[in-house]
Write an enzyme that holds these catalytic residues in place. Structure first.
Site, mmCIF file in Angstrom:
data_model
loop_
_atom_site.group_PDB
_atom_site.id
_atom_site.type_symbol
_atom_site.label_atom_id
_atom_site.label_comp_id
_atom_site.label_asym_id
_atom_site.label_seq_id
_atom_site.Cartn_x
_atom_site.Cartn_y
_atom_site.Cartn_z
ATOM 1 N N ARG A 16 0.834 -1.212 0.000
ATOM 2 C CA ARG A 16 0.000 0.000 0.000
ATOM 3 C C ARG A 16 0.872 1.267 0.000
ATOM 4 O O ARG A 16 0.956 1.984 -0.977
ATOM 5 C CB ARG A 16 -0.937 -0.016 1.221
ATOM 6 C CG ARG A 16 -2.078 0.988 1.149
ATOM 7 C CD ARG A 16 -1.720 2.404 1.502
ATOM 8 N NE ARG A 16 -1.146 2.535 2.840
ATOM 9 C CZ ARG A 16 -0.607 3.661 3.289
ATOM 10 N NH1 ARG A 16 -0.566 4.734 2.532
ATOM 11 N NH2 ARG A 16 -0.073 3.703 4.497
ATOM 12 N N ASP A 17 1.596 1.521 1.080
ATOM 13 C CA ASP A 17 2.362 2.765 1.188
ATOM 14 C C ASP A 17 3.466 2.793 0.146
ATOM 15 O O ASP A 17 3.820 3.848 -0.386
ATOM 16 C CB ASP A 17 2.970 2.881 2.599
ATOM 17 C CG ASP A 17 3.158 4.324 3.032
ATOM 18 O OD1 ASP A 17 3.090 5.216 2.172
ATOM 19 O OD2 ASP A 17 3.391 4.556 4.235
ATOM 20 N N HIS A 207 4.287 4.271 12.747
ATOM 21 C CA HIS A 207 4.477 4.193 11.297
ATOM 22 C C HIS A 207 5.577 5.191 10.939
ATOM 23 O O HIS A 207 5.398 6.391 11.110
ATOM 24 C CB HIS A 207 3.136 4.545 10.626
ATOM 25 C CG HIS A 207 3.173 4.611 9.140
ATOM 26 N ND1 HIS A 207 2.761 3.561 8.345
ATOM 27 C CD2 HIS A 207 3.556 5.589 8.282
ATOM 28 C CE1 HIS A 207 2.884 3.905 7.061
ATOM 29 N NE2 HIS A 207 3.369 5.130 6.998
ATOM 30 N N HIS A 209 8.810 6.709 8.418
ATOM 31 C CA HIS A 209 9.506 6.831 7.137
ATOM 32 C C HIS A 209 10.954 7.191 7.426
ATOM 33 O O HIS A 209 11.246 7.912 8.372
ATOM 34 C CB HIS A 209 8.842 7.896 6.261
ATOM 35 C CG HIS A 209 7.563 7.436 5.651
ATOM 36 N ND1 HIS A 209 7.462 7.015 4.346
ATOM 37 C CD2 HIS A 209 6.327 7.286 6.184
ATOM 38 C CE1 HIS A 209 6.212 6.641 4.100
ATOM 39 N NE2 HIS A 209 5.498 6.794 5.203
ATOM 40 N N CYS A 240 4.652 9.268 -0.009
ATOM 41 C CA CYS A 240 3.269 9.745 0.000
ATOM 42 C C CYS A 240 3.126 10.764 -1.114
ATOM 43 O O CYS A 240 3.823 11.773 -1.129
ATOM 44 C CB CYS A 240 2.915 10.382 1.348
ATOM 45 S SG CYS A 240 1.278 11.143 1.356
ATOM 46 N N ASN A 249 9.252 3.988 3.619
ATOM 47 C CA ASN A 249 9.105 3.541 5.012
ATOM 48 C C ASN A 249 10.426 2.958 5.499
ATOM 49 O O ASN A 249 11.312 2.672 4.715
ATOM 50 C CB ASN A 249 8.048 2.428 5.103
ATOM 51 C CG ASN A 249 6.665 2.912 4.748
ATOM 52 O OD1 ASN A 249 6.211 2.743 3.631
ATOM 53 N ND2 ASN A 249 6.003 3.533 5.695
HETATM 54 ZN ZN ZN Z 1 3.471 6.290 5.270
#
Ligand code: ZN
Length: 307
Positions: A16-17, A207, A209, A240, A249
């Site tokens: 996803r990310d 979460h 990065h 993002c 990430n």
């Molecule tokens: Zn993220």
């Protein structure tokens, strides 16, 4: 009596990310990557997001991904949502474990979802109601918990306040997200301590990065505070599209390497994780930023190293 080793729970967010910022790849390629990730032993994978296909064309096939996930009894699949429309799409697609994003700043919130931060907070209760009616689980992710590319530093008490309100509105779990990777161990400790005080009895994850090279140091700082849930992406894939300057990430294999060396169980087989990272590189036709991957994996035996 043997003592149980300490354990952390990693959620793989690469599909996803990671993929959201990439040139779209075929659904079959995503499913191949998700299977390779599931085979590492990881217990949770965020597989896609149900957001506007115009805003995030790389994840426009969310329904297709959800419909064709293989069954892995040890893995819980989840998806990211940004509004009620996305929740309804996800639930219809059979995904009921959802992450709903709330930005702590107005600048990022408007760029990301076209709403103010307060408007996104106000939606949590309706999101939670829909998810719970379907027997699902709702995590609220507080994005931009450190700095906003549009509005500057986020006051840590703002993050704590959103955490408190998310719990009151029905969230089952929370995550604090350093969306643009500006946090440091000192700031991570400060934000998490305030969030913990504001929301003491809920699962809390982090979460991160690695944009400014602080990711693993921040994860370790959080671990020493008692945080046991971490997002990471295979190979350090990610970014993002609505946060200028955001990069990948923290890399799952680097997080596994750090924790396992400290006697902390992750449940993830690092060789399989590295194989999944190499698969991601082949599928995307690019190298990924993970230092462990670039170094060719685990350290060579003594005597074989150069200086
Ligand atoms: Zn993220």
């Amino acid at each position: 009596m043997t003592e149980t080793p300490p354990r952390v729970d990693i959620r793989e967010v690469g599909p996803r990310d990671g993929l959201q910022i990439e040139r779209p790849i075929p659904t079959e390629a995503k499913l191949e990557l998700i299977d390779a990730l599931a085979a590492t032993g990881v217990g949770r994978i965020e597989v896609t997001s149900f957001v506007s296909p115009r805003a995030v064309p790389a994840l426009a096939d969310a329904e297709g991904v959800a419909a064709h996930l293989s069954r892995w009894p040890h893995v819980t699949f989840s998806a990211l949502v940004a509004g009620l429309g996305g929740v309804k799409r996800a639930l219809s697609a059979g995904v009921s474990r959802l992450e709903y994003v709330v930005s702590a700043s107005d600048g990022h919130s408007r760029a990301n979802v076209g709403r103010s931060s307060e408007e996104s907070i106000a939606l949590i209760a309706s999101v939670a109601e829909l998810v719970h009616q379907a027997g699902g689980h709702l995590e609220v992710i507080i994005a931009i918990a450190f700095d906003c590319p549009f509005d500057g530093p986020t006051p840590p008490d703002r993050v704590a306040e959103i955490a408190r309100r998310a719990v009151l509105s029905g969230a089952d779990a929370l995550s604090v997200a350093d969306t643009i990777g500006t946090g440091t161990p000192v700031r991570t400790t400060d934000v998490l301590t305030r969030v913990r005080a504001a929301a003491p009895d809920i699962d809390l994850g982090l979460h991160l990065h690695n944009t400014r090279g602080q990711g693993l140091a921040n994860a370790w700082a959080a671990y020493t505070l008692g945080i046991r849930q971490f997002d990471a992406s295979v190979g350090g894939l990610g970014g993002c599209p609505f946060a200028p300057g955001a990069s990948g990430n923290i890399a799952t294999e680097e997080l596994v390497y750090m924790f396992e060396d400290g006697g902390i169980t992750t449940g993830i087989d690092i060789d399989r994780e590295l194989a999944a990272a190499r698969l991601a590189e082949r599928l995307l036709h690019k190298s990924l930023p993970s230092g462990l991957l670039q170094a060719g994996g685990l350290p060579v035996p003594a005597g074989a190293a150069c200086n």
